[in-house]
Design an enzyme around this catalytic site. Structure first.
Site, PDB file in Angstrom:
ATOM      1  N   ASP A 142     -18.118 -34.153 -12.765  1.00 14.77           N
ATOM      2  CA  ASP A 142     -18.365 -34.364 -11.179  1.00 14.77           C
ATOM      3  C   ASP A 142     -19.765 -33.575 -10.612  1.00 14.77           C
ATOM      4  O   ASP A 142     -19.618 -32.680  -9.895  1.00 14.77           O
ATOM      5  CB  ASP A 142     -17.132 -33.602 -10.583  1.00 14.77           C
ATOM      6  CG  ASP A 142     -16.832 -32.211 -11.310  1.00 14.77           C
ATOM      7  OD1 ASP A 142     -17.612 -31.835 -12.201  1.00 14.77           O
ATOM      8  OD2 ASP A 142     -15.997 -31.395 -10.688  1.00 14.77           O
TER       9      ASP A 142
ATOM     10  N   ASP B  91     -35.108 -11.987   4.296  1.00 13.65           N
ATOM     11  CA  ASP B  91     -36.226 -11.018   3.675  1.00 13.65           C
ATOM     12  C   ASP B  91     -36.053 -11.242   2.365  1.00 13.65           C
ATOM     13  O   ASP B  91     -36.904 -11.425   1.485  1.00 13.65           O
ATOM     14  CB  ASP B  91     -35.970  -9.607   4.244  1.00 13.65           C
ATOM     15  CG  ASP B  91     -36.862  -8.517   3.536  1.00 13.65           C
ATOM     16  OD1 ASP B  91     -38.017  -8.833   3.423  1.00 13.65           O
ATOM     17  OD2 ASP B  91     -36.320  -7.661   2.903  1.00 13.65           O
TER      18      ASP B  91
ATOM     19  N   GLU C 265     -41.185   1.238   7.711  1.00 15.08           N
ATOM     20  CA  GLU C 265     -41.299   1.426   6.392  1.00 15.08           C
ATOM     21  C   GLU C 265     -42.496   1.450   5.739  1.00 15.08           C
ATOM     22  O   GLU C 265     -42.802   2.612   5.001  1.00 15.08           O
ATOM     23  CB  GLU C 265     -40.172   0.625   5.523  1.00 15.08           C
ATOM     24  CG  GLU C 265     -40.035   1.004   4.375  1.00 15.08           C
ATOM     25  CD  GLU C 265     -38.996   0.149   3.427  1.00 15.08           C
ATOM     26  OE1 GLU C 265     -38.756   0.498   2.287  1.00 15.08           O
ATOM     27  OE2 GLU C 265     -38.481  -0.702   4.057  1.00 15.08           O
ATOM     28  N   ASP C 266     -43.528   0.596   6.080  1.00 15.10           N
ATOM     29  CA  ASP C 266     -44.571   0.376   5.422  1.00 15.10           C
ATOM     30  C   ASP C 266     -45.931   0.647   6.074  1.00 15.10           C
ATOM     31  O   ASP C 266     -47.044   0.519   5.646  1.00 15.10           O
ATOM     32  CB  ASP C 266     -44.644  -0.987   4.710  1.00 15.10           C
ATOM     33  CG  ASP C 266     -43.555  -1.461   3.757  1.00 15.10           C
ATOM     34  OD1 ASP C 266     -43.121  -0.378   3.161  1.00 15.10           O
ATOM     35  OD2 ASP C 266     -43.279  -2.641   3.355  1.00 15.10           O
TER      36      ASP C 266
ATOM     37  N   HIS D   7     -45.554 -12.192   4.934  1.00 14.07           N
ATOM     38  CA  HIS D   7     -44.206 -12.010   4.389  1.00 14.07           C
ATOM     39  C   HIS D   7     -43.233 -11.930   5.610  1.00 14.07           C
ATOM     40  O   HIS D   7     -42.129 -12.909   5.914  1.00 14.07           O
ATOM     41  CB  HIS D   7     -43.955 -10.732   3.763  1.00 14.07           C
ATOM     42  CG  HIS D   7     -42.593 -10.219   3.442  1.00 14.07           C
ATOM     43  ND1 HIS D   7     -41.663 -11.214   2.737  1.00 14.07           N
ATOM     44  CD2 HIS D   7     -41.866  -9.428   3.850  1.00 14.07           C
ATOM     45  CE1 HIS D   7     -40.415 -10.606   2.765  1.00 14.07           C
ATOM     46  NE2 HIS D   7     -40.639  -9.491   3.496  1.00 14.07           N
TER      47      HIS D   7
ATOM     48  N   HIS E 270     -39.977  -6.043  10.663  1.00 18.35           N
ATOM     49  CA  HIS E 270     -38.744  -5.603   9.986  1.00 18.35           C
ATOM     50  C   HIS E 270     -39.500  -4.472   8.993  1.00 18.35           C
ATOM     51  O   HIS E 270     -38.890  -3.445   8.611  1.00 18.35           O
ATOM     52  CB  HIS E 270     -37.941  -6.453   9.392  1.00 18.35           C
ATOM     53  CG  HIS E 270     -38.551  -7.220   8.154  1.00 18.35           C
ATOM     54  ND1 HIS E 270     -39.227  -8.292   8.211  1.00 18.35           N
ATOM     55  CD2 HIS E 270     -38.404  -6.898   6.857  1.00 18.35           C
ATOM     56  CE1 HIS E 270     -39.654  -8.569   6.933  1.00 18.35           C
ATOM     57  NE2 HIS E 270     -39.137  -7.652   6.175  1.00 18.35           N
TER      58      HIS E 270
END
Length: 708
Positions: free
Chosen positions: A259, A139, A76-77, A48, A72
């Site tokens: 269109d 992301d 957090e993870d 990812h 990134h």
């Protein structure tokens, strides 16, 4: 999965001075930190951040941004920390990663107040460096591309968030291709049946047209070349979500769309754009009112191009976009097209803001955060800014003002300056006086008429379209209300001093300190809005409530002078109970709203407050200064059933300086009509003159005021 060297090679294609060591360190660090973590699809989690970095290389972003993309999710993870990121990769990258960590914890589709507060936090996280937003958009794009593996309930929330916030933000940043892909991916989740139907009909339309589109493309290129315009021509198909929006907006079905297909013409210079336009309008008939020149007046996100629609082969409408290569790069990559590094140095926010109107919009939106107001207000204002396109108007000196469709001169005034909006009393559009509610059109010249001391009425909040105008009006109304409550509070305190027959005044500063208020004005405001009784202020200063028998008769009552609604006190009139100057009146203190005025003879209405004597105020009329305020009063007329009777009545009232506000017919007979009128008058004497004149008319059998 992309290899380490492949990522470095992608960056090196547009940045020969790429910091390979930095990208390699970030690649290895992220891969180790994420370790055996898996995504919902079963792929290694590290795939990812690597794909996010790959998306950003398409926008030719700087090394620090690519490294941030790789890192990134680490704070957090994983067990990574900001301090560790700073130590290994520098404070700049550490700050970017931390900003993305904060955004990652926000849910932007939730209860309205919480959603507004989270949107505030998102924009504040990108306030110092827009690269945080670009990484977050990439992301979100990769998450949307792999949304199939996410549980259905979470999938719905992510798609709503994408459609409501991230796709519009990509559009405002000018990243056209990303906005379109985000919208398409969210559309297929939120409206799967509609998306499938449009995809199916598009496939059928392509099959029916056969080689027509290729023929038009070839004809266009050849005709331009024959007229000495070197151009690259490419066909394009309108995206399903764009088709869906047009079908809803126009209330038409797919077969009525004319269109769906268009062509993009890329030329070398701006003069070539206009030369190509002339050639095309000579070749095919143009469609009226379908021409827009975004080169001379760019969109707010820096988009520049010429748009025109022509009737091509087989009577097929064809949309055309004409632009230079540089304009095309900005149209596709938006703010990223301006470059985040120049001559090897990362560009400052001020340098980027100078080049990018989109970044200026982002900074302006963030500035709204300082205007206060509730989270729900901020959410409303920001969504208005996200979703609106632009109309372009001019000041008398030629300054260009961009506004959303439907904007009025009120919005225009606040866009010029907040003080101009707050003191606005009228406007001229193209030299002619016009109402302030007139919708503005592109090309209008707008002159705002101002008056010192004027303030915006609260009704403007419902008429304004832009978030900036609404926020400023609400702020001005709050400030005006506060001034009124402070004045009322001071008046109530002074009246209590007089009622108690105290010889000295009171020091509100001392009272505020003893009662834990910031200052005397804050205490006066609390008294005015009904939070604190005026007697408590005197009690705090050592003046206890006296025995009523000890108060001299001449000291009570003390009245509060009022001029009427809209004056310098928070005064409201009781509905359907009509008081005019000259009538005896009383006031009921309504906490949070001010004073509600009742006629003294409105016994039934006033009986509801009999058990609350502390809320009663003695009022008097203050008509000093020649105020010409008009007050409505109900009148009953019995009128002969003759032609022109109403005109004669209206003329008589107008001659006396009155005005008819309402009129209803309550009873009809062959000879007479009974009418109830609301006549606006200055006072009882003015009403008496009007009634005397009406009674003198031969057609009037009866005329009198209707009692409350």
């Amino acid at each position: 999965m992309m290899r380490q060297y492949e990522l470095v090679e992608r960056v090196a294609q547009y940045n020969p001075n790429v910091d390979e060591a930095l990208l390699n360190r970030a690649y290895v660090y992220s891969m180790k930190k994420h370790g055996d973590q898996k995504r919902a699809s079963g792929d290694p989690y590290f795939s990812h951040p690597l794909e996010v970095a790959g998306i950003l290389t398409r926008m030719r972003l700087d090394d620090a941004t690519i490294a941030t993309a790789l890192l990134h999710d680490t704070i957090e993870d994983t067990d990574a920390t900001r301090a560790e990121i700073d130590q290994l990769f520098g404070e700049e990258i550490g700050k970017l990663v931390e900003g993305l960590t904060k955004i990652g914890r926000l849910h932007l589709v939730s209860q309205e107040d919480k959603q507004g507060e989270n949107l505030r936090k998102l924009l504040l996280a990108v306030a110092d460096d827009v690269r945080v937003l670009l990484v977050k958009l990439a992301d979100r794009l990769h998450n949307m591309r792999t949304l199939y593996w996410v549980p259905p309930e979470k999938r719905q929330r992510i798609a709503e968030e994408t459609m409501d916030v991230y796709a519009p933000l990509a559009g405002k940043m000018g990243i056209h291709w990303m906005r379109e892909e985000l919208e398409h991916l969210a559309f297929t989740v939120l409206y799967p049946d509609d998306a499938a139907m449009i995809e199916r009909r598009l496939a059928e339309r392509r099959a029916a047209l056969g080689s027509l589109l290729a023929d038009i493309e070839a004809d266009l290129a050849e005709y331009l070349r024959a007229n000495n315009v070197q151009a690259t021509v490419s066909g394009r198909e309108k995206k399903p979500y764009s088709i869906y929006l047009k079908m809803k907006r126009k209330h038409i079905n797919f077969d009525n769309l004319s269109d769906i297909y268009g062509f993009r013409i890329i030329v070398a210079t701006i003069p070539d754009c206009y030369s190509a336009l002339g050639v095309i309008h000579t070749m095919w008939q143009s469609v009226p009112n379908r021409f827009k020149d975004y080169i001379s007046t760019p969109k707010q996100n820096d988009y520049r191009s010429i748009h025109t629609t022509v009737v091509g082969p087989r009577k097929q409408r064809v949309e055309l976009q004409i632009r230079t290569e540089e304009m095309h790069r900005v149209a596709e990559f938006g703010i990223a097209a301006h470059g985040f590094y120049k001559d090897g140095d990362v560009r400052t926010r001020h340098e980027l803001a100078h080049d990018s109107r989109a970044y200026a919009w982002l900074r302006h939106t963030i500035e709204l955060l300082s205007d206060g107001g509730s989270s729900a207000e901020f959410l409303e204002n920001t969504k208005l800014e996200l979703f609106q396109d632009r109309v372009f108007c001019f000041t008398p000196r030629g300054k260009l003002i961009a506004l959303p469709p439907g904007a009025t001169p009120i919005d225009f005034a606040y866009q010029v300056h907040t003080d101009v909006g707050n003191t606005c009393t009228g406007c001229k559009i193209n030299g002619h006086l016009r109402p302030l509610v007139t919708p503005l059109q592109s090309g209008d010249e707008v002159e705002i008429l101002c008056e010192a001391g004027a303030s915006p009425p609260s009704a403007w909040n419902a008429l304004a379209v832009t978030g900036k105008a609404r926020a400023a009006i609400r702020r001005a109304n709050r400030e005006a209300d506060r001034r009124k409550f402070v004045r009322l509070g001071n008046q109530l305190i002074d009246n209590e001093v007089s009622r108690r027959h105290l010889r000295e005044g009171v020091d509100l500063t001392v009272a505020a300190d003893r009662m834990n208020y910031a200052d005397g004005e804050a205490l006066a405001y609390a008294v005015g809005n009904g939070t604190v009784p005026a007697g408590d202020v005197l009690g705090a200063l050592g003046h206890p409530e006296p025995d009523e028998t000890a108060i001299p008769p001449e000291a009570s009552p003390v009245s509060v002078p009022i001029r009427g609604a809209g004056g310098d006190l928070p005064v409201h009139f009781a509905p359907k109970l009509y008081a005019i100057p000259g009538d005896k009146i009383v006031g009921i203190l309504d906490p949070g709203r001010g004073v509600t005025v009742y006629p003294a003879n409105a016994g039934d209405a006033l009986s509801a407050f009999a058990a609350e004597p502390q809320r009663w105020l003695d009022l008097s009329w203050d008509l000093s200064g020649g105020d010409e305020t008009l007050f409505p009063v109900p009148v009953k007329l019995v009128v002969a059933n003759e032609c022109g009777a109403l005109a004669e009545i209206a003329g008589t009232i107008a001659e006396e300086g009155g005005n008819i506000d309402e009129l209803t017919m309550t009873q009809k007979t062959p000879q007479f009509r009974e009418m109830n009128l609301h006549i606006e008058v200055r006072d009882r004497a003015h009403l008496a003159r009007i009634l005397d004149r009406l009674r003198g008319l031969p057609i009037i059998a009866e005329a009198g005021r209707i009692a409350n």
